[in-house]
Enzyme design. Structure first.
Site, PDB file in Angstrom:
ATOM      1  N   PRO A  18       0.844  -1.192   0.000  1.00  0.00           N
ATOM      2  CA  PRO A  18       0.000   0.000   0.000  1.00  0.00           C
ATOM      3  C   PRO A  18       0.882   1.245   0.000  1.00  0.00           C
ATOM      4  O   PRO A  18       1.849   1.326   0.759  1.00  0.00           O
ATOM      5  CB  PRO A  18      -0.797  -0.117   1.297  1.00  0.00           C
ATOM      6  CG  PRO A  18      -0.361  -1.342   1.982  1.00  0.00           C
ATOM      7  CD  PRO A  18       0.732  -1.977   1.219  1.00  0.00           C
ATOM      8  N   CYS A  19       0.572   2.185  -0.871  1.00  0.00           N
ATOM      9  CA  CYS A  19       1.391   3.394  -0.996  1.00  0.00           C
ATOM     10  C   CYS A  19       0.665   4.659  -0.571  1.00  0.00           C
ATOM     11  O   CYS A  19       1.293   5.628  -0.147  1.00  0.00           O
ATOM     12  CB  CYS A  19       1.844   3.568  -2.447  1.00  0.00           C
ATOM     13  SG  CYS A  19       2.855   2.202  -3.085  1.00  0.00           S
ATOM     14  N   GLN A  20      -0.660   4.665  -0.683  1.00  0.00           N
ATOM     15  CA  GLN A  20      -1.396   5.915  -0.496  1.00  0.00           C
ATOM     16  C   GLN A  20      -1.274   6.489   0.912  1.00  0.00           C
ATOM     17  O   GLN A  20      -1.563   7.645   1.134  1.00  0.00           O
ATOM     18  CB  GLN A  20      -2.876   5.722  -0.851  1.00  0.00           C
ATOM     19  CG  GLN A  20      -3.141   5.713  -2.335  1.00  0.00           C
ATOM     20  CD  GLN A  20      -2.861   4.352  -2.961  1.00  0.00           C
ATOM     21  OE1 GLN A  20      -2.231   3.508  -2.362  1.00  0.00           O
ATOM     22  NE2 GLN A  20      -3.329   4.154  -4.179  1.00  0.00           N
ATOM     23  N   GLY A  21      -0.843   5.681   1.854  1.00  0.00           N
ATOM     24  CA  GLY A  21      -0.705   6.183   3.210  1.00  0.00           C
ATOM     25  C   GLY A  21       0.239   7.356   3.314  1.00  0.00           C
ATOM     26  O   GLY A  21       0.124   8.180   4.226  1.00  0.00           O
TER      27      GLY A  21
END
Length: 369
Positions: free
Chosen positions: A81-84
């Site tokens: 996950p990258c959007q964090g």
């Protein structure tokens, strides 16, 4: 004889990405995921790979070294996950997605691969996520990797499905990130694969292919579905009036619906003669082209370009989740073939990459999608 490159698959799921890479001649050393059914599926289809099932934060460096048994790692791949990162500086720096991405970075730092591959949603390249991309590129640049990102569409690589994903490839100095050239559709030399092609590839002895497990339980939906033509569904009032008798109309006031339509098309049948829409984790999203039922799990897997003898573990609900979360196998194979060129030190001319110009992203420039 072609060199065999070793890789680790982090957040592997059932192994669509790693299975495709193996078809391109790579060798999976280790698969890591928290989903028990997905890891059991991974084990069945990657018999020579080690696996770890659990929270990646509990997978210590010493444990990884033990699992690798002294093997060198050429590539680390996965869908962290990258959007964090978009929440950093906005009062939510403890977003758990940040920690999961940094665990991926930790494994890269430990394994010291020649290249990395990150798979994510297309929205990662949207302007609103520009700072997220800058952060990701900066982190890997500090580790000595040159990164590039593109949006790839699976139907351009022989997958009977329109599925667009962001692929980020990073390479150590002396190597260039190379992306696969489209082989199918308008930008390729072959016709796109279709739903009919996908279903033809399924053998009679394939598991998870019993239509009895794909029946529509709602009586009203079953009645309506009989009237829906192949490739069609109900989203607007005009669809309802074209396909359904008045006795089966939806009890809605169309003018009061936002934009005068359903948010998601109802009773959406696939078309035999076209690639499928993006296969999702819910079995109730799409319907068989001509039969009054949902897709079987095996039909959905075939659309994702899993071969008929790829084995799954778990309930039908679990298997659909595994399939919907996977990277399409044939797209992964195309990525693998391009990676072989990257790892061999091949450098592409600008002209060969011109088809991807509108998808390219460089963190010190504007995003153009």
């Amino acid at each position: 004889m072609e060199k065999i490159y070793n890789f680790i698959d982090v957040f592997s799921g059932c192994g669509g990405l790693s299975y495709g890479l193996e078809q391109a001649g790579f060798r999976c050393l280790l698969g890591i995921d928290h989903d028990k059914d997905a890891i059991e599926t991974f084990k069945l289809n990657h018999k020579d790979a080690e696996t770890y099932c659990g929270d990646v934060r509990d997978l210590k460096n010493s444990m990884i070294k033990d699992l690798l048994q002294g093997e060198s790692v050429d590539l680390v791949v996965g869908g962290p996950p990258c959007q964090g990162f978009s929440t950093i500086g906005k009062g939510n720096s403890d977003d758990p997605r940040n920690f999961l991405f940094l665990e991926f970075v930790r494994i890269v730092r430990l394994a010291k691969p020649k290249a990395v591959v990150i798979e994510n949603v297309t929205g990662l390249l949207a302007n609103k996520n520009k700072d997220v991309l800058k952060k990701i590129f900066s982190i890997f640049e500090d580790l000595g990797y040159q990164l590039d990102a593109r949006v790839l569409s699976s139907d351009e690589y022989g997958v009977p499905e329109k599925r667009r994903r962001t692929i980020i490839i990073g390479c150590k100095e002396g190597m260039q990130p190379i992306f696969p050239t489209p082989s199918h559709g308008e930008r390729g030399t072959k016709k796109v694969a279709t739903v009919k092609d996908a279903f033809k590839s399924i053998k009679k002895k394939a598991t998870y292919n019993d239509p009895a497990t794909a029946q529509v339980k709602n009586d009203l939906d079953r009645k309506r579905l009989k009237y829906i033509p192949e490739g069609c569904g109900i989203r607007y009032k005009k669809d309802q009036e074209a396909y359904l008798p008045k006795s089966l109309h939806y009890d809605v006031i169309w003018e009061e619906l936002r934009e005068g339509r359903f948010r998601q098309t109802k009773l959406q049948r696939l078309s035999y003669s076209s690639p499928s829409f993006t296969i999702l984790t819910s079995r109730t999203m799409y319907y068989h082209p001509i039969e009054c039922r949902y897709l079987t799990a095996r039909e959905a897997a075939s659309i994702q370009s899993f071969p008929w003898d790829f084995h799954f573990v778990g309930s039908t609900t679990s298997v659909f989740k595994q399939i919907g979360n996977a990277v399409p196998v044939k797209m992964a194979t195309a990525i693998g073939n391009a990676l072989r060129e990257s790892l061999s030190g091949k450098v592409l001319s600008i002209d060969k990459n011109k088809d991807f110009k509108k998808y390219a992203f460089h963190y010190n420039k504007e995003i153009a999608v």
